[in-house]
Enzyme design. Structure first.
Site, PDB file in Angstrom:
ATOM      1  N   TRP A  73      58.826  -4.238 -30.574  1.00  0.00           N
ATOM      2  CA  TRP A  73      57.446  -4.662 -30.835  1.00  0.00           C
ATOM      3  C   TRP A  73      56.920  -5.497 -29.673  1.00  0.00           C
ATOM      4  O   TRP A  73      56.943  -4.970 -28.536  1.00  0.00           O
ATOM      5  CB  TRP A  73      57.281  -5.253 -32.237  1.00  0.00           C
ATOM      6  CG  TRP A  73      57.972  -6.523 -32.613  1.00  0.00           C
ATOM      7  CD1 TRP A  73      57.405  -7.739 -32.788  1.00  0.00           C
ATOM      8  CD2 TRP A  73      59.377  -6.700 -32.931  1.00  0.00           C
ATOM      9  NE1 TRP A  73      58.351  -8.654 -33.173  1.00  0.00           N
ATOM     10  CE2 TRP A  73      59.549  -8.053 -33.270  1.00  0.00           C
ATOM     11  CE3 TRP A  73      60.489  -5.869 -32.924  1.00  0.00           C
ATOM     12  CZ2 TRP A  73      60.799  -8.592 -33.609  1.00  0.00           C
ATOM     13  CZ3 TRP A  73      61.722  -6.390 -33.272  1.00  0.00           C
ATOM     14  CH2 TRP A  73      61.865  -7.732 -33.609  1.00  0.00           C
ATOM     15  N   ASP A  74      56.485  -6.714 -29.832  1.00  0.00           N
ATOM     16  CA  ASP A  74      55.764  -7.434 -28.765  1.00  0.00           C
ATOM     17  C   ASP A  74      56.414  -7.214 -27.390  1.00  0.00           C
ATOM     18  O   ASP A  74      57.605  -7.465 -27.212  1.00  0.00           O
ATOM     19  CB  ASP A  74      55.771  -8.936 -29.041  1.00  0.00           C
ATOM     20  CG  ASP A  74      54.995  -9.313 -30.279  1.00  0.00           C
ATOM     21  OD1 ASP A  74      54.675  -8.421 -31.075  1.00  0.00           O
ATOM     22  OD2 ASP A  74      54.726 -10.510 -30.461  1.00  0.00           O
ATOM     23  N   ALA A 144      57.952 -14.023 -28.926  1.00  0.00           N
ATOM     24  CA  ALA A 144      57.284 -13.556 -27.709  1.00  0.00           C
ATOM     25  C   ALA A 144      57.110 -14.621 -26.636  1.00  0.00           C
ATOM     26  O   ALA A 144      57.119 -15.824 -26.911  1.00  0.00           O
ATOM     27  CB  ALA A 144      55.938 -12.955 -28.065  1.00  0.00           C
ATOM     28  N   ARG A 225      53.681 -20.874 -30.584  1.00  0.00           N
ATOM     29  CA  ARG A 225      54.506 -19.822 -29.984  1.00  0.00           C
ATOM     30  C   ARG A 225      53.750 -19.014 -28.930  1.00  0.00           C
ATOM     31  O   ARG A 225      52.601 -19.246 -28.637  1.00  0.00           O
ATOM     32  CB  ARG A 225      55.004 -18.894 -31.088  1.00  0.00           C
ATOM     33  CG  ARG A 225      53.924 -18.202 -31.914  1.00  0.00           C
ATOM     34  CD  ARG A 225      54.589 -17.283 -32.927  1.00  0.00           C
ATOM     35  NE  ARG A 225      53.666 -16.504 -33.728  1.00  0.00           N
ATOM     36  CZ  ARG A 225      53.371 -16.746 -35.006  1.00  0.00           C
ATOM     37  NH1 ARG A 225      53.903 -17.789 -35.620  1.00  0.00           N
ATOM     38  NH2 ARG A 225      52.534 -15.968 -35.668  1.00  0.00           N
ATOM     39  N   ASP A 226      54.466 -18.031 -28.402  1.00  0.00           N
ATOM     40  CA  ASP A 226      53.914 -17.005 -27.503  1.00  0.00           C
ATOM     41  C   ASP A 226      53.411 -17.583 -26.171  1.00  0.00           C
ATOM     42  O   ASP A 226      52.266 -17.333 -25.766  1.00  0.00           O
ATOM     43  CB  ASP A 226      52.786 -16.206 -28.179  1.00  0.00           C
ATOM     44  CG  ASP A 226      53.221 -15.517 -29.460  1.00  0.00           C
ATOM     45  OD1 ASP A 226      54.435 -15.542 -29.758  1.00  0.00           O
ATOM     46  OD2 ASP A 226      52.356 -14.978 -30.180  1.00  0.00           O
ATOM     47  N   GLU A 312      47.017 -14.839 -31.915  1.00  0.00           N
ATOM     48  CA  GLU A 312      48.347 -14.580 -31.366  1.00  0.00           C
ATOM     49  C   GLU A 312      48.311 -14.122 -29.911  1.00  0.00           C
ATOM     50  O   GLU A 312      47.366 -13.521 -29.437  1.00  0.00           O
ATOM     51  CB  GLU A 312      49.033 -13.509 -32.215  1.00  0.00           C
ATOM     52  CG  GLU A 312      49.042 -13.897 -33.693  1.00  0.00           C
ATOM     53  CD  GLU A 312      50.231 -13.336 -34.447  1.00  0.00           C
ATOM     54  OE1 GLU A 312      51.202 -14.079 -34.620  1.00  0.00           O
ATOM     55  OE2 GLU A 312      50.162 -12.159 -34.843  1.00  0.00           O
TER      56      GLU A 312
HETATM   57  C1  FRU Z   1      52.974 -10.934 -32.975  1.00  0.00           C
HETATM   58  C2  FRU Z   1      53.987 -11.993 -33.368  1.00  0.00           C
HETATM   59  C3  FRU Z   1      54.091 -13.055 -32.294  1.00  0.00           C
HETATM   60  C4  FRU Z   1      55.498 -13.542 -32.464  1.00  0.00           C
HETATM   61  C5  FRU Z   1      56.230 -12.298 -32.879  1.00  0.00           C
HETATM   62  C6  FRU Z   1      57.408 -12.539 -33.775  1.00  0.00           C
HETATM   63  O1  FRU Z   1      53.355  -9.637 -33.256  1.00  0.00           O
HETATM   64  O2  FRU Z   1      53.624 -12.566 -34.593  1.00  0.00           O
HETATM   65  O3  FRU Z   1      53.116 -14.046 -32.429  1.00  0.00           O
HETATM   66  O4  FRU Z   1      55.987 -14.119 -31.298  1.00  0.00           O
HETATM   67  O5  FRU Z   1      55.304 -11.459 -33.506  1.00  0.00           O
HETATM   68  O6  FRU Z   1      58.111 -11.363 -34.027  1.00  0.00           O
END
Ligand code: FRU
Length: 445
Positions: A73-74, A144, A225-226, A312
């Site tokens: 994913w991310d 992420a 986060r991120d 996000e």
């Molecule tokens: C977006 C998210 C990010 C996070 C990740 C966790 O898809 O929510 O904000 O880092 O997924 O899996």
């Protein structure tokens, strides 16, 4: 138009004294300092799906898996110190959150691991393995982040979620970094000589909500986060952008007119009490003296109090001397009385700090098509305006995302993408954007 008719709850009618307080639709936040701009309910109420923002339909079942054996994913690319996609001995590198493909889609966040892929043509990616040697990264799992290459030194930023070795999974989020060496030779691409990992940012409780504050009283979402590394081409200064929530407990945040919009709009629209739970923000911290382990927290760039709960993976692209700030959000993260798609949203300003106006009037830049409302997510705009996202859930026949977890594992696996979505080309002119074209999944041109 995809407006849902949510039941209006008890209406909070704004006091006339607030309404006449010399308000501008993008006034600065009282607590956030002059730089913080509100994404208002009025702006978000303009969200409309149209040809310029709606993605073509993706049949998730037909996508090839980027990494058979793993859900992906991310995803983010390795950047060079000027913010361009890095090329190292002819290789491009991307990083993704991953989990073994036998893990249920709803559980992947609990065991997320960063893996990397490399490619010479930006299309055919080879899985390199885990980014960090086992047991060295902080957190019980990693969420992420971003990565920047300076010479052969990689500076990796990520979210340390939970604590290493914890017995009971927690959702604490801290921002971490480590530096390593990138090696590319006939055996492929790998990372060596990792430094110790360090936590460089934690929520302060004033501008950014702590986990404890998020759990108080009314409760609500929690995010810190991120981290996305960004270098301002105008000044050469470096920053980290991140996803946060406005500081304090949500129950203590009184409704302000500046969260709602213009005096005219505020007079005519009541705000449901449940909207108080929405307190997403976009944070920024400045790297001090070029030392990427020392960052100074600044007030948020954007707050979405009473508008949206999660902004996000915020990131910035500079074009025509303007700063374009993008973020992703979900259907179910809108405050009561508002609605918007699983989409990417954006804002533009002439300066890095302050002055952000929503793109396209509402902020909406990219939306999944109504016939496949969860087909992709977690979009990231690259410097050339190509947008990379991942394939999420498809062919749900009207089922909402909350119901998926109650279905059989076979159903869940068959509807989950877990791989990169088609790359999309965006065009931008001043404060207007347009989806121009679609390319192969995961293509980083
Ligand atoms: C977006 C998210 C990010 C996070 C990740 C966790 O898809 O929510 O904000 O880092 O997924 O899996």
């Amino acid at each position: 138009m995809i407006r849902k008719n949510k039941q209006a709850l008890t209406a909070l009618v704004l006091a006339a004294s607030v309404v006449t307080s010399g308000f501008s639709s993008l006034s600065a936040s009282a607590e956030g300092g002059d730089q913080t701009v509100h994404w208002t309910r009025e702006q978000a109420s303009n969200i409309v799906l149209n040809q310029d923002n709606t993605l073509p339909y993706t049949d998730i079942g037909k996508l090839e898996k980027l990494a058979p054996g793993y859900h992906v994913w991310d995803t983010w690319p390795l950047l060079d110190r000027d913010g361009n996609i890095a090329s190292f001995k002819g290789y491009k590198v991307i990083f993704s959150l991953t989990a073994p493909s036998d893990v249920l889609p709803g559980k992947v966040h609990d065991i997320a691991t960063i893996r990397y892929f490399y490619s010479k043509n930006g299309k055919d990616w080879t899985l390199g393995g885990e980014l960090f040697p086992k047991g060295t990264a902080l957190g019980s799992r990693q969420w992420a982040g971003s990565a920047m290459l300076d010479g052969d030194q990689i500076h990796a930023f990520y979210t340390a979620t939970g604590r290493e070795g914890e017995k009971q999974l927690t959702y604490e989020q801290r921002i971490a970094t480590a530096t390593g060496k990138l090696v590319a030779d006939s055996k492929g691409v790998r990372f060596e000589n990792w430094s110790e990992h360090r936590i460089i940012l934690e929520p302060d409780g004033k501008y950014y909500q702590t986990k404890e504050q998020a759990q108080q009283g009314e409760g609500g979402g929690y995010a810190f986060r991120d981290p996305m590394w960004f270098k301002d081409p105008k000044t050469g200064k470096e920053y980290l952008l991140f996803e946060g929530n406005s500081g304090g407990a949500v129950g203590e945040r009184a409704l302000e007119q500046e969260y709602v919009g213009s005096p005219e709009y505020a007079r005519q629209h009541s705000v449901p009490t449940g909207a108080v739970h929405a307190n997403g923000n976009i944070g920024i911290a400045e790297v001090e003296n070029g030392d990427l382990t020392k960052v100074k927290m600044l007030p948020p760039l954007i707050e979405a109090n009473y508008v949206n709960e999660e902004l996000e993976r915020p990131h910035i692209v500079v074009k025509d001397k303007k700063y374009y700030l993008f973020t992703d959000s979900h259907i179910n993260k809108y405050a009561e009385g508002l609605s918007g798609p699983e989409g990417m949203y954006g804002f533009v300003s002439d300066s890095l700090i302050g002055g952000y106006q929503p793109l396209n009037g509402s902020g909406l830049v990219l939306a999944n098509p109504p016939a496949n409302p969860y087909q992709a997510y977690s979009w990231l705009v690259l410097p050339n305006l190509n947008v990379v996202g991942f394939a999420h859930f498809g062919n749900l026949d009207g089922m909402s995302i909350g119901e998926i977890g109650n279905q059989s594992p076979e159903f869940q696996f068959s509807r989950f993408g877990g791989t990169l979505a088609p790359t999309v080309k965006l065009s931008i002119k001043d404060d207007r954007t347009k989806v121009e074209q679609q390319y192969d999944p995961g293509w980083i041109k």
